[in-house]
Design an enzyme around this catalytic site. Structure first.
Site, PDB file in Angstrom:
ATOM      1  N   CYS A 131      14.570 -33.338  -6.937  1.00  0.00           N
ATOM      2  CA  CYS A 131      15.807 -33.937  -6.435  1.00  0.00           C
ATOM      3  C   CYS A 131      16.778 -34.221  -7.578  1.00  0.00           C
ATOM      4  O   CYS A 131      17.969 -33.943  -7.486  1.00  0.00           O
ATOM      5  CB  CYS A 131      15.484 -35.226  -5.674  1.00  0.00           C
ATOM      6  N   ASN A 186       6.279  -3.414  10.827  1.00  0.00           N
ATOM      7  CA  ASN A 186       5.542  -2.552   9.920  1.00  0.00           C
ATOM      8  C   ASN A 186       5.799  -3.103   8.520  1.00  0.00           C
ATOM      9  O   ASN A 186       6.430  -4.139   8.344  1.00  0.00           O
ATOM     10  CB  ASN A 186       6.019  -1.102  10.064  1.00  0.00           C
ATOM     11  N   THR A 187       5.352  -2.405   7.513  1.00  0.00           N
ATOM     12  CA  THR A 187       5.412  -2.968   6.164  1.00  0.00           C
ATOM     13  C   THR A 187       6.807  -2.841   5.561  1.00  0.00           C
ATOM     14  O   THR A 187       7.621  -2.035   5.990  1.00  0.00           O
ATOM     15  CB  THR A 187       4.393  -2.266   5.254  1.00  0.00           C
ATOM     16  N   CYS A 211      12.112 -32.349  -1.167  1.00  0.00           N
ATOM     17  CA  CYS A 211      11.029 -33.238  -1.617  1.00  0.00           C
ATOM     18  C   CYS A 211       9.784 -33.034  -0.766  1.00  0.00           C
ATOM     19  O   CYS A 211       8.663 -33.028  -1.269  1.00  0.00           O
ATOM     20  CB  CYS A 211      11.485 -34.691  -1.612  1.00  0.00           C
ATOM     21  N   CYS A 223      20.689 -39.392   0.028  1.00  0.00           N
ATOM     22  CA  CYS A 223      19.827 -38.370   0.643  1.00  0.00           C
ATOM     23  C   CYS A 223      20.583 -37.587   1.720  1.00  0.00           C
ATOM     24  O   CYS A 223      21.082 -38.161   2.680  1.00  0.00           O
ATOM     25  CB  CYS A 223      18.585 -39.034   1.252  1.00  0.00           C
ATOM     26  N   CYS A 240       6.196   3.495   8.811  1.00  0.00           N
ATOM     27  CA  CYS A 240       5.687   3.589   7.443  1.00  0.00           C
ATOM     28  C   CYS A 240       6.801   3.948   6.471  1.00  0.00           C
ATOM     29  O   CYS A 240       7.480   4.954   6.648  1.00  0.00           O
ATOM     30  CB  CYS A 240       4.557   4.611   7.373  1.00  0.00           C
ATOM     31  N   CYS A 266       6.197 -31.631  -2.359  1.00  0.00           N
ATOM     32  CA  CYS A 266       5.156 -32.669  -2.448  1.00  0.00           C
ATOM     33  C   CYS A 266       3.786 -32.033  -2.212  1.00  0.00           C
ATOM     34  O   CYS A 266       3.596 -31.333  -1.223  1.00  0.00           O
ATOM     35  CB  CYS A 266       5.410 -33.764  -1.417  1.00  0.00           C
ATOM     36  N   ASN A 273       0.829  -1.204   0.000  1.00  0.00           N
ATOM     37  CA  ASN A 273       0.000   0.000   0.000  1.00  0.00           C
ATOM     38  C   ASN A 273       0.862   1.251   0.000  1.00  0.00           C
ATOM     39  O   ASN A 273       1.994   1.247   0.481  1.00  0.00           O
ATOM     40  CB  ASN A 273      -0.930   0.017   1.222  1.00  0.00           C
ATOM     41  N   CYS A 300       8.762 -34.689  -6.481  1.00  0.00           N
ATOM     42  CA  CYS A 300       9.934 -34.915  -5.630  1.00  0.00           C
ATOM     43  C   CYS A 300      11.102 -35.382  -6.488  1.00  0.00           C
ATOM     44  O   CYS A 300      12.248 -34.955  -6.297  1.00  0.00           O
ATOM     45  CB  CYS A 300       9.616 -35.936  -4.544  1.00  0.00           C
TER      46      CYS A 300
END
Lengths: 434, 445
Positions: free
Chosen positions: A357, A204-205, A386, A380, A139, A390, A77, A353
């Site tokens: 991978c 804040n933003t 993965c 792994c 702000c 998924c 905004n 996955c």
């Protein structure tokens, strides 16, 4: 049903869900609707000094980012502080507070950076019977160009100075709202504390451009062919906000300083996460702006069920529970070994996955001719990608190797806790002299 | 003045005039832009996606859906047409519930697949509505190819050949091109003269000469084509109709269902089509369903489809069967026709109950009769004129994997060729693949 009553700096509210200072809290009409819908409190949209109010653009004020099915994930905004006369706001605040004495009503303020301006407005706010003030040092657009908002919030010395004035000229609880547009959120929080702030609220933003119109070559939202950076909020900013809240909660300099958590709170679950990381309550804006005030009902029932399930008697019981578990990377256990595991019953055989991978990670998933996907433990590294890609919840999970088991990838046995600080590859580790 | 549904015999105009347009409008209206985006969002962009494997033309479905999701339906259409130039028709008539959508992982996950067919229609309609053709021809090769049959197989082969730079002449026995797309598919699946519009759009590639009213064996011969052209592709479909082999089959108002469907498709005014009060359709395939449902939509009071085996053996998909029953058509399974009764015209059809055992289908002694003043046979079609010297397999033209027949320089595909299911999409794939093989033969690289 659990007791959701909240006491934040002595400000009581029936639940910890407040509406943040923003368009939903700009007028009596909106705030009354919010209270009727069940919100525990509001931070009234930022008031400025007496005199002609600020003006807003008359083109679009918001830009958005969408997920699937146009689900709003992020909102930006360029609206400024309230553009209604100060006396109108003050009159309405007084009227609302009188009719809803059990709700929290905090007033957000932003005036020029001189003591007289702050002194003047504080006197007006005290007359309304409001419960406290929130200093808008956050702000990032428009007002910052005039030396207010994030222009203050980015300089810790200014934060401390203004906070001190506020505490000096008012008995009201003072919340300092922080901007995330800084390198290290701990510094402004420390400054607020030094200045005497009763609490900080964040985030804040975030400075942002939501998109670019690829036909007119202009940033969005676009006003007459031009655009400017605006403040980003909504579900997309939640991870950034959670980290900043946690940083302040675990910083020895600010530990124990009350925090009002803000940033993408959309469901009860988000609120619980903020509170577990140290927020005493939460402030909500985008969820209300997206779905209307009724969303608070889901937040109330969800938090209540969660507290019942966990046996928490009051909201204070959950605040900060996760803080001790936020640590630095160097303390993570390098001997904690997990392997991905695919539940073949739940698997729908989409192969995401495998693609993730095989293309981008460690080639640790095998695909058979009948589309059965299995993890190769010897490849792994437990990166979790993965799991993340998924589409089926809980289909892929991480299985912990028990102590003493052999990790087929490294050939090493899973041992006791050991972190980087003692790791042989760490150049800082010196062998003791003979 | 319209006749009542209760009027006896085979009469036109059983319905009020405005009912026809309503009954024969789009059975599944196209997705608008918003609906398409919502539907596209559901695609998971699977790796080596099962839907692509299930598609006889191997359209890159995840890619085209992603292109729709990102606001480029015309790019999506090019992805589709690249593999299947009749992607517009296939989006309307493919039994996707037995192909791509059946294996969609969201069917596995939620019992509700991504709406691939409707998304494909959205993309192809978008591009075709601009009346531009997305492909250009390669440099002329100087080679000439004859294509027999302007149905899905022939059109697909012709388009690919033209794209590759060959000069193509299509011969078709009927007055209009399109084959079953024009003459053999239920009207509500392809309203708005889509089949002809699609042919016109396809021919925009250039290099294709269309000669209609030219039947193989009557107006042209395979021998002649082989002499005149560098290669010949046969895609003339099946023009013969299986007989019931039940006594009384020659009575009046007993017709092949394909003739009924063709007449309906070509009718200027549906109210002028005579239809029975009690209509019986015999068969279990898509043609039986199309005939039965359309008979009902024309105002027949009772329509019954009778199939000799169990419902699970019907070649019409479950979706099609449900569409029929939802339209008010009755399905009777495990019954075979034994006699067509009547005095001149059919009045009743007698069926024997059947038992489908290991020894084959057996008729049981018990029979029943259905009232019928119109009887449609939809029990399969056969190859019509068989060119001399060409080898057959199971009553169809024998071909290898790329469509080569036993005769040098002659390829075949679609329903007239052995192998593959008799589906539009299969015909398109076979025509395309044969075209590529013809090109490889004529222009060895």
């Amino acid at each position: 049903m659990a007791n959701l009553r909240s006491d934040f700096l002595g400000i009581k509210s029936p639940n910890p869900f407040w509406l943040a200072s923003a368009p939903p809290t700009d007028k009596e009409y909106n705030v009354r609707r919010a209270f009727e819908a069940g919100w525990g409190g509001v931070v009234w949209k930022t008031l400025g000094s007496e005199g002609p109010p600020v003006v807003n653009v008359n083109g679009p004020r918001y830009g958005a980012i969408y997920g699937a099915d146009r689900r709003l994930l992020g909102l930006n905004n360029i609206e400024l502080i309230t553009d209604r006369p100060l006396e109108v706001n003050l009159r309405e605040i007084k009227s609302v507070k009188r009719d809803y004495p059990d709700r929290a009503l905090v007033v957000s303020l932003m005036v020029p950076c001189d003591e007289e301006s702050w002194k003047a407005i504080l006197a007006h706010v005290e007359d309304t019977g409001a419960d406290g003030v929130e200093l808008n040092f956050g702000c990032p657009h428009g007002m910052a160009e005039r030396g207010m908002g994030s222009a203050v919030g980015q300089v810790p010395e200014y934060i401390e100075m203004v906070t001190r004035w506020v505490k000096q000229h008012s008995r009201m609880p003072c919340i300092v709202k922080l901007t995330p547009n800084v390198t290290d959120i701990r510094k402004p929080a420390e400054a607020a504390k030094r200045g005497g702030a009763d609490a900080v609220s964040l985030i804040n933003t975030i400075n942002s451009i939501t998109g670019v119109d690829i036909d007119s070559f202009a940033p969005m939202p676009t006003i007459d062919g031009k655009g400017t950076h605006g403040g980003y909020c909504g579900p997309a900013v939640k991870p950034i906000a959670l980290n900043m809240v946690a940083e302040i909660a675990r910083n020895p300099e600010t530990h124990g300083l009350p925090i009002s958590g803000i940033g993408g709170v959309t469901t009860w679950r988000d609120a619980v996460e903020f509170m577990l990381l140290g927020a005493g309550n939460v402030q909500v804006c985008t969820a209300a702006m997206t779905y209307g005030f009724r969303v608070v009902q889901e937040m109330i029932s969800g938090l209540s069920d969660y507290m019942d399930a966990k046996g928490f008697a009051s909201t204070a019981d959950l605040v900060g529970r996760a803080v001790p578990n936020v640590t630095d990377w160097q303390y993570l256990n390098l001997n904690y070994v997990t392997k991905a595991q695919i539940d073949q019953e739940l698997c729908i055989k989409c192969g995401r996955c495998y693609a993730a991978c095989e293309d981008t990670s460690h080639q640790a998933i095998a695909m058979s001719s009948d589309r059965t996907f299995t993890v190769k433990d010897e490849e792994c590294v437990a990166c979790n990608l993965c799991v993340d890609v998924c589409p089926v919840e809980d289909c892929i999970t991480m299985r912990e190797l028990p102590k003493g088991a052999m990790d087929p990838r490294t050939g090493r046995t899973v041992g006791d806790y050991a972190n980087w600080l003692g790791h042989p590859n760490n150049p800082s580790v010196r062998e003791a002299a003979e | 003045m319209s006749m009542s549904q209760l009027a006896p015999g085979v009469v036109p105009g059983r319905l009020p005039a405005d009912a026809y347009a309503r009954n024969f409008s789009d059975v599944e209206p196209p997705l608008d832009g918003h609906e398409a985006k919502v539907a596209a969002d559901r695609c998971y962009f699977c790796h080596d996606a099962p839907c692509v494997t299930a598609c006889p033309t191997a359209i890159d479905i995840p890619l085209f859906i992603r292109q729709i999701a990102t606001g480029t339906p015309e790019a999506a259409a090019r992805t589709i047409f690249n593999q299947n130039i009749l992607g517009g028709m296939c989006a309307r008539v493919c039994p996707t519930e037995q192909l791509c959508e059946e294996v969609c992982v969201r069917e596995t996950a939620e019992g509700k697949p991504v709406e691939i067919a409707r998304l494909q229609r959205h993309a192809t309609d978008t591009l075709m509505s601009r009346n531009v053709h997305p492909f250009e021809r390669a440099e002329p090769t100087g080679k000439r190819v004859a294509v027999v049959g302007a149905g899905p197989a022939g059109l697909s082969a012709a388009h690919r050949l033209a794209m590759l730079g060959h000069e193509v002449t299509i011969f078709d026995a009927r007055p209009k091109p399109g084959g079953l797309n024009e003459y053999g598919i239920a009207s509500y699946k392809t309203p708005g003269n889509f089949a002809q519009a699609e042919v016109d759009w396809l021919l925009m590639i250039g290099g294709i000469t269309l000669k209609t009213g030219q039947a193989l064996g009557r107006d042209i011969t395979l021998e002649g084509l082989r002499a005149e052209f560098d290669a010949v592709f046969l895609g003339m479909g099946l023009s013969g109709v299986n007989a019931l082999r039940a006594e009384g089959e020659d009575r009046e108002h007993v017709h092949p269902a394909v003739d009924f469907i063709a007449a309906l498709r070509q009718a200027e005014d549906l109210a002028s089509l005579p239809i029975g009060r009690d209509v019986v359709v015999i068969g279990g395939g898509m043609t039986a369903i199309d005939a039965g449902v359309q008979a009902k939509l024309l105002g027949a009071e009772n329509v019954t489809i009778v199939y000799r085996r169990g419902q699970e053996k019907m070649s019409a998909s479950r979706h099609e069967q449900d569409h029929a029953t939802a339209s008010g058509v009755r399905l009777i399974c495990n019954a075979a026709p034994v006699k067509v009764h009547g005095n001149g015209a059919v009045r009743e059809v007698e069926f024997a109950y059947t038992e489908d055992g290991p020894g084959g289908l057996r008729l049981l002694p018990e029979t029943f009769r259905l009232k019928a003043d119109q009887l449609f046979k939809a029990i399969g079609q056969t190859l019509g004129e068989v060119p001399e010297g060409i080898a057959l397999e199971g009553g169809k033209i024998a071909v290898d994997a790329t469509g080569r027949t036993s005769l040098p320089g002659v390829w075949a595909g679609g329903d007239c060729a052995a192998g593959g299911e008799d589906l539009t999409v299969t015909a398109v794939a076979q025509g395309r693949d044969a075209a590529c093989d013809i090109h490889a033969e004529l222009c060895p690289s």
